[in-house]
Enzyme design. Structure first.
Site, PDB file in Angstrom:
ATOM      1  CG  HIS A   1       2.934   1.886   3.584  1.00 29.75           C
ATOM      2  ND1 HIS A   1       4.237   1.442   3.513  1.00 29.75           N
ATOM      3  CD2 HIS A   1       2.425   1.763   2.332  1.00 29.75           C
ATOM      4  CE1 HIS A   1       4.497   1.068   2.259  1.00 29.75           C
ATOM      5  NE2 HIS A   1       3.415   1.248   1.533  1.00 29.75           N
TER       6      HIS A   1
ATOM      7  CG  ASP B   1       6.930   1.218   5.316  1.00 34.07           C
ATOM      8  OD1 ASP B   1       6.064   2.098   5.409  1.00 34.07           O
ATOM      9  OD2 ASP B   1       6.861   0.310   4.468  1.00 34.07           O
TER      10      ASP B   1
ATOM     11  CB  SER C   1       4.107  -1.108  -0.506  1.00 38.17           C
ATOM     12  OG  SER C   1       4.706   0.074  -0.930  1.00 38.17           O
TER      13      SER C   1
END
Ligand SMILES: *[C@@H]1O[C@H](CO)[C@@H](O)[C@H](O)[C@H]1NC(C)=O
Ligand SMILES: *[C@@H]1O[C@H](CO)[C@@H](O)[C@H](O)[C@H]1NC(C)=O
Ligand SMILES: *[C@@H]1O[C@H](CO)[C@@H](O)[C@H](O)[C@H]1NC(C)=O
Ligand SMILES: *[C@@H]1O[C@H](CO)[C@@H](O)[C@H](O)[C@H]1NC(C)=O
Ligand SMILES: *[C@@H]1O[C@H](CO)[C@@H](O)[C@H](O)[C@H]1NC(C)=O
Length: 766
Positions: free
Chosen positions: A223, A150, A562
């Site tokens: 994220h 990520d 996600s």
């Protein structure tokens, strides 16, 4: 006169020259795959050097010298995989592709990145207390290691604190990678046991002019911290987003160790992304470091498996007993949008929980509309403000379409000031619309869904008081605006509401099947919470992701596949800690066969348009962790089965070697209908076709007697072997009793005979 016309001609010639030149010398970055190493983790430094030298020699013969090859190669995959990533021009790439040892060569493309309460919703806790029967009362993922591909991690987040955490497992071979001066002051600990960063693929394509620094796996986006803490973050009491959704935040495997593999670089929206070459390097490192689970909330347009780093990397991870969980993507609700379609990984869709962050809109005509928001600020209660459509607040030079979407610079502050502006969803970021409205002096924003988004609403951390309404309510507002002389509205303060029903509902953005690479494999496989998920964030990023937003929050809501993906990764961690001997396919089967297709009202799970959702949206259904740990029977598959599957897709020679690792002789016969996948998907059934589909079940529970109940559509006949008491099952429900020893492999065969009487797409779950 004449001299100026000569100038013109010259200029044109010069322009043509300038325009053509770059195409001739077009350099791009490629991944050249030579098939994996057969010696894996036993490699010495000398072995690695000799593999790397073989890469220089191979490429050197095409680019003129080994020195030039060294310049061109930016990754030499030599520790687990065998291949390299290099900057080549198209002619060179075409020649390299013809080398007999080259199994695959593909462009280094960018792929995209696709709470407090969601574990409560999944039945693992109840108001912060772990109830009897919760999976967490059996394990919290102790000594499981979860790796995440990520944007990196914010190591100081409380979710990654190692307070009370024991020593790092001795089997861990990873490191905490930083630059020489540790410019980012990045530190791992006994919870966050590893961090690495891979950027050369990004740099090769994005060019050296980018404004990004590469010092560590520090997450400047948010994220990666969000996804990693959702999979394996510690319990953090009193987590909230501006006081909303207050509760204890944690990952699905709260006691697991975590490792960040930073493969995604900014700007994620334009030009940046997660490059194939870096993803492959991330998989190589994670496999060698010794993770148990790889969570990858990354994907892009589906490509054939031998041209995909995720497909290749995940195959090798699975071959090493590592479970790979990846996201279906956020390009729904159109069909055939799902990505990460390889049968060996678990592909996750996204659905809602029963929590909402509600903000009501009251109109001048007393109509009350329920919307969603996580705005920090709010308007005075019951105070009305003039309401205006963003089109009517259009700046002179802007187009109406752009203004309606509240794009940058399209709103006129003379028209918007002091008003509540109605913006349409679509194109630009949802929170950016709020930024633009605020810039134009609006006191509030109503975000109205376009028709594609249906009635799905999301709670975003807007920079001004705002409420997000579904398509029906949005249309109502537009017609209210059209038919009212002085339209006005108020927006209420955000409230956190639990126990909402129906839930879950499929998110409209969640990518849908059928699988466009191979429609015989149903994708996505499963769905989990992916809407308004509260988890850890980067303190270098603003909650709205907008530069002008100076707010910081250690926890934030995000929505997407996600977010659902690490929920499943966390659940996998616990199952693996309780059943270390189960194969990745057995764990996947356990998760799929125990999923539910009913919502909390007992009715079929709905799609975002409020019609019944189908398996192309949710796969096997909503994940149920407390059941997944004890499925009784599983549909198992091993690496040989997956390789045979690839044979059936026409893979042979070096293309097959990429996956299997050494030469493999494909079996003479293979019937895709009997591939032991936990779902059955049969595309293009013809009228009056007869098909036999076989599945083999393995008992992973204690020795048991199974009573077989069969429910099948009319056109389908199901029989089970061994037969007991001459059972033959036909149409509808029947029963039989079968005894199986514990761990007995292939004990029960389930034969599904289909005779199609009418044309339809069958997707059935067994
Ligand atoms: C690079 O980043 C810095 C700090 O964010 C910014 O001030 C500068 O304008 C950026 N430069 C470019 C070329 O984008
Ligand atoms: C929880 O957070 C709130 C607001 O951030 C704070 O006022 C309160 O003291 C905290 N409570 C605990 C037990 O830490
Ligand atoms: C409102 O009026 C505009 C222009 O007059 C029109 O394009 C739009 O369709 C109307 N909307 C509704 C919901 O009536
Ligand atoms: C994989 O499973 C098949 C049965 O489905 C078995 O015949 C084969 O030996 C297994 N292969 C490996 C490598 O375990
Ligand atoms: C399906 O199986 C049945 C019973 O085993 C057999 O009679 C039939 O021929 C098979 N059909 C096909 C198309 O293989």
């Amino acid at each position: 006169m004449s001299s100026s016309s000569i100038d013109h001609t010259l200029l044109l010639l010069l322009l043509c020259f300038l325009l053509q030149k770059p195409t001739q010398a077009s350099k791009k970055s490629y991944i050249v795959y030579l098939g994996p190493q057969s010696y894996g983790t036993g490699l010495t430094a000398l072995d690695i050097e000799s593999v790397t030298n073989s890469h220089y020699n191979l490429l050197g013969s095409y680019v003129g010298s080994t020195d030039k090859a060294k310049e061109a190669i930016f990754y030499s995959y030599s520790k687990y995989f065998n291949g390299f990533a290099a900057v080549l021009d198209e002619d060179e790439a075409a020649m390299v592709a013809k080398h007999p040892n080259v199994a695959s060569i593909f462009l280094n493309k960018p792929r995209k990145l696709h709470t407090t309460h969601s574990w409560d919703f999944l039945g693992l806790e109840r108001n912060g207390v772990i109830p009897k029967g919760s999976l967490w009362s059996k394990s919290k993922g102790e000594d499981i290691i979860i790796g995440n591909l990520d944007t990196g991690v914010w190591p100081e987040s409380k979710s990654f604190s190692d307070e009370g955490v024991g020593p790092v497992p001795t089997r861990w071979r990873g490191i905490c990678d930083v630059d020489i001066d540790n410019t980012d002051k990045f530190k791992c600990n006994r919870k966050l046991i590893g961090a690495r960063y891979f950027y050369k693929g990004y740099l090769a394509d994005a060019g050296k002019s980018t404004n990004v620094t590469f010092h560590s796996a520090r997450d400047f986006d948010g994220h990666g911290s969000h996804t990693l803490s959702t999979a394996g973050g510690n319990f953090v009491a009193n987590a909230s987003v501006f006081g909303n959704g207050l509760g204890t935040a944690s990952g699905g495997s709260p006691n697991a160790r975590v490792a960040a593999y930073k493969v995604c670089w900014p700007p994620l929206a334009v030009g940046g992304g997660c490059y194939e070459a870096d993803i492959l390097a991330g998989f190589e490192a994670a496999i060698l470091d010794g993770v148990d689970v790889i969570s990858a909330s990354v994907g892009g347009d589906p490509v054939e498996f031998y041209e995909s780093s995720i497909a290749i990397g995940s195959f090798h991870a699975v071959a090493n007993g590592i479970v790979v969980v990846s996201s279906a993507g956020n390009t729904g609700p159109k069909p055939k949008t799902a990505s990460n379609l390889e049968p060996w990984s678990i592909t996750v869709a996204a659905s809602t929980t029963d929590r909402e962050f509600t903000s009501y809109v009251t109109l001048g005509n007393k109509k009350i509309l329920k919307g969603a928001s996580l705005s920090e600020s709010h308007l005075p209660p019951h105070k009305f403000y003039p309401l205006i459509s963003a089109v009517d607040a259009k700046a002179d030079r802007a187009s109406s379409d752009d203004a309606l979407l509240c794009k940058k610079g399209t709103l006129d502050s003379k028209k918007a000031k002091g008003k509540i502006v109605v913006c349409l969803r679509g194109d630009n970021d949802r929170t950016d619309k709020g930024v633009q409205a605020a810039r134009a002096g609006a006191v509030g924003m109503i975000l109205a869904n376009n028709i594609e988004s249906g009635n799905d609403v999301l709670s975003d951390p807007h920079v001004l008081p705002a409420s997000h309404l579904g398509y029906d309510d949005g249309s109502y507002i537009f017609s209210y605006l059209n038919n009212t002389k002085s339209p006005k509205a108020s927006i209420s303060k955000v409230e956190t509401k639990l126990g909402q029903s129906p839930s879950p509902i499929m998110a409209s953005f969640s990518s849908r099947g059928p699988n466009i690479i191979d429609p015989s494999i149903l994708k996505p496989d499963i769905t989990g919470p992916g809407v308004d998920i509260v988890a850890a964030y980067s303190e270098a990023a603003s909650p709205s992701q907008q530069k002008s937003d100076k707010r910081r929050s250690p926890f934030i809501t995000l929505s997407g596949t996600s977010m659902s993906t690490p929920h499943v990764s966390g659940i996998v961690g616990i199952i693996k800690s309780l059943h270390p001997d189960w194969s990745p396919a057995a764990i996947k089967s356990a998760i799929m066969t125990t999923a539910r297709i009913k919502d909390n009202t007992g009715k079929p799970i709905l799609d975002s348009t409020r019609i019944n959702a189908n398996p192309f949206a949710y796969g096997a259904g909503q994940v149920q962790p407390n059941h997944a740990v004890d499925p009784g029977l599983v549909y198992d598959l091993n690496i040989t089965d997956y390789t045979n599957y690839l044979c059936n897709r026409g893979y042979k020679g070096s293309r097959l070697t990429i996956f299997y690792g050494k030469r493999y002789i494909c079996p003479k016969s293979f019937n895709l209908l009997d591939f032991n996948y936990p779902s059955i998907s049969i595309p293009n059934l013809k009228i009056r076709d007869f098909l036999n589909v076989t599945r083999t079940l393995t008992n992973v529970g204690s020795p048991s007697t199974y009573k077989v109940h069969i429910q099948a559509p009319h056109e389908v006949l199901v029989s089970v072997e061994p037969k007991v008491g001459g059972m033959e099952v036909k149409l509808g429900v029947a029963a039989s009793v079968v005894s199986l020893g514990g761990g007995s492999s292939g004990g029960l065969r389930c034969i599904v005979a289909m005779k199609l009487l009418m044309q339809f797409d069958i997707n059935m779950f067994i």
